[in-house]
Design an enzyme around this catalytic site. Structure first.
Site, short mmCIF file in Angstrom:
data_model
loop_
_atom_site.label_atom_id
_atom_site.label_comp_id
_atom_site.label_asym_id
_atom_site.label_seq_id
_atom_site.Cartn_x
_atom_site.Cartn_y
_atom_site.Cartn_z
N HIS A 162 65.05 32.39 74.54
CA HIS A 162 66.20 31.70 75.40
C HIS A 162 67.56 32.23 75.07
CE1 HIS A 162 68.37 28.02 77.31
NE2 HIS A 162 69.30 28.40 76.44
N GLU A 163 67.62 32.39 73.78
CA GLU A 163 69.17 32.88 73.45
C GLU A 163 69.34 34.22 73.77
OE1 GLU A 163 71.45 30.87 72.66
OE2 GLU A 163 69.96 28.98 72.41
N HIS A 166 70.19 34.81 77.33
CA HIS A 166 71.63 34.46 77.75
C HIS A 166 72.57 35.87 77.75
CE1 HIS A 166 72.33 30.36 78.63
NE2 HIS A 166 71.73 30.01 77.22
N GLU A 219 71.87 27.98 81.84
CA GLU A 219 70.88 27.40 81.08
C GLU A 219 69.65 27.32 81.58
OE1 GLU A 219 70.97 26.41 77.85
OE2 GLU A 219 73.07 27.09 77.99
#
Length: 289
Positions: A162-163, A166, A219
């Site tokens: 997920h990070e 980004h 997100e």
């Protein structure tokens, strides 16, 4: 950055908007950014997140990545000085770096720039439920997110994916571009038109990274791209659901306070549940080697 609560930058670059003759040029530049080429999804992508906004092109990627690297180095130096930077040989550090080594080979289809990133992974001894990846692949986890949530490898792999997403989808670059275009008016645009030092603009923009908050759309996109990255790295897709269930439980059903501006737990979980079957085959293939 996403989930980031500490080490906030104190400098803010916010020159006053300029009026008059530049209004026409401002409209021209913004219109041009809106119609410029966008970053397409990888041909083999299983999740559908649409194309990245071309408005991010108002902020030079190389300059932003350089600024992020400087900030990351400063953060790690401060953590080391405070004796909260975990040693390279710590089991949890080795665990996180092994995860990154499995995920990184699957990043370039999402952003070709990742080919040249100097990825780093570090662990900070702090009770905060926190993790982030800065532009250019600079990753940090806080011990609180591993210990308080009791994350297994699959769930930790989902957080890291997920990070990374980004950074790969350049959410910070896009968010800064939108902020500068709407909040600073013509200051940045005059630089982009060759009327000043573009490098200094990007460097000063970088000082805002540590207090940047992503949108709900960012997100959701990071959830889905991270889900696919993790599945391709042989992390169990269903762990994305158990991860956010743990997040919700950690905050009494609403999630930790830093998620107040992000998608709600139930919405996030439902969307992930709907996408888990799309990447299940990738996971099974990765497991087979």
């Amino acid at each position: 950055m996403c989930l980031l609560c500490d080490f906030k930058a104190s400098a803010v670059f916010a020159p006053a908007p300029r009026e008059g003759v530049w209004q026409a040029r401002r409209a021209f530049v913004l219109a041009g950014a809106a119609t410029a080429g966008v970053a397409a999804l990888p041909a083999t992508a299983q999740v559908d997140v649409g194309n990245s906004s071309s408005l991010r092109r108002l902020v030079p990627a190389s300059e932003l990545e350089g600024a992020a690297a400087q900030q990351y180095d400063q953060m790690m130096a401060e953590a080391r000085q405070q004796r909260v930077l975990m040693a390279d040989g710590h089991p949890q550090v080795r665990r996180l770096r092994a995860m990154a080594n499995k995920l990184i080979p699957h990043t370039t289809p999402w952003n070709d720039r990742a080919r040249g990133w100097r990825w780093e992974v570090n662990l900070i001894n702090s009770p905060q439920i926190n993790a982030f990846c800065m532009p250019g692949g600079k990753i940090a986890f806080y011990t609180g997110i591993l210990d308080k949530l009791q994350l297994d490898d699959d769930e930790a792999g989902m957080i890291m994916g997920h990070e990374m997403a980004h950074a790969l989808r350049e959410h910070a670059r896009e968010r800064l571009a939108k902020t500068q275009a709407t909040g600073m008016g013509l200051g940045i645009l005059s630089q982009l038109l060759g009327l000043g030092d573009l490098g200094n603009v990007a460097a000063n923009l970088g000082t805002q990274l540590l207090s940047l908050r992503f949108s709900r759309e960012d997100e959701t996109e990071a959830d889905l791209v991270g889900l696919e990255l993790a599945a391709r790295a042989a992390y169990r897709p269903a762990a994305s659901v158990s991860l956010w269930q743990k997040m919700a439980q950690a905050g009494g059903g609403r999630g930790p306070s830093f998620l107040s501006t992000h998608p709600t737990g139930p919405d996030r979980i439902r969307q992930l549940q709907a996408n888990v079957p799309k990447v299940q085959g990738l996971y099974e293939q990765a497991r087979r080697g």
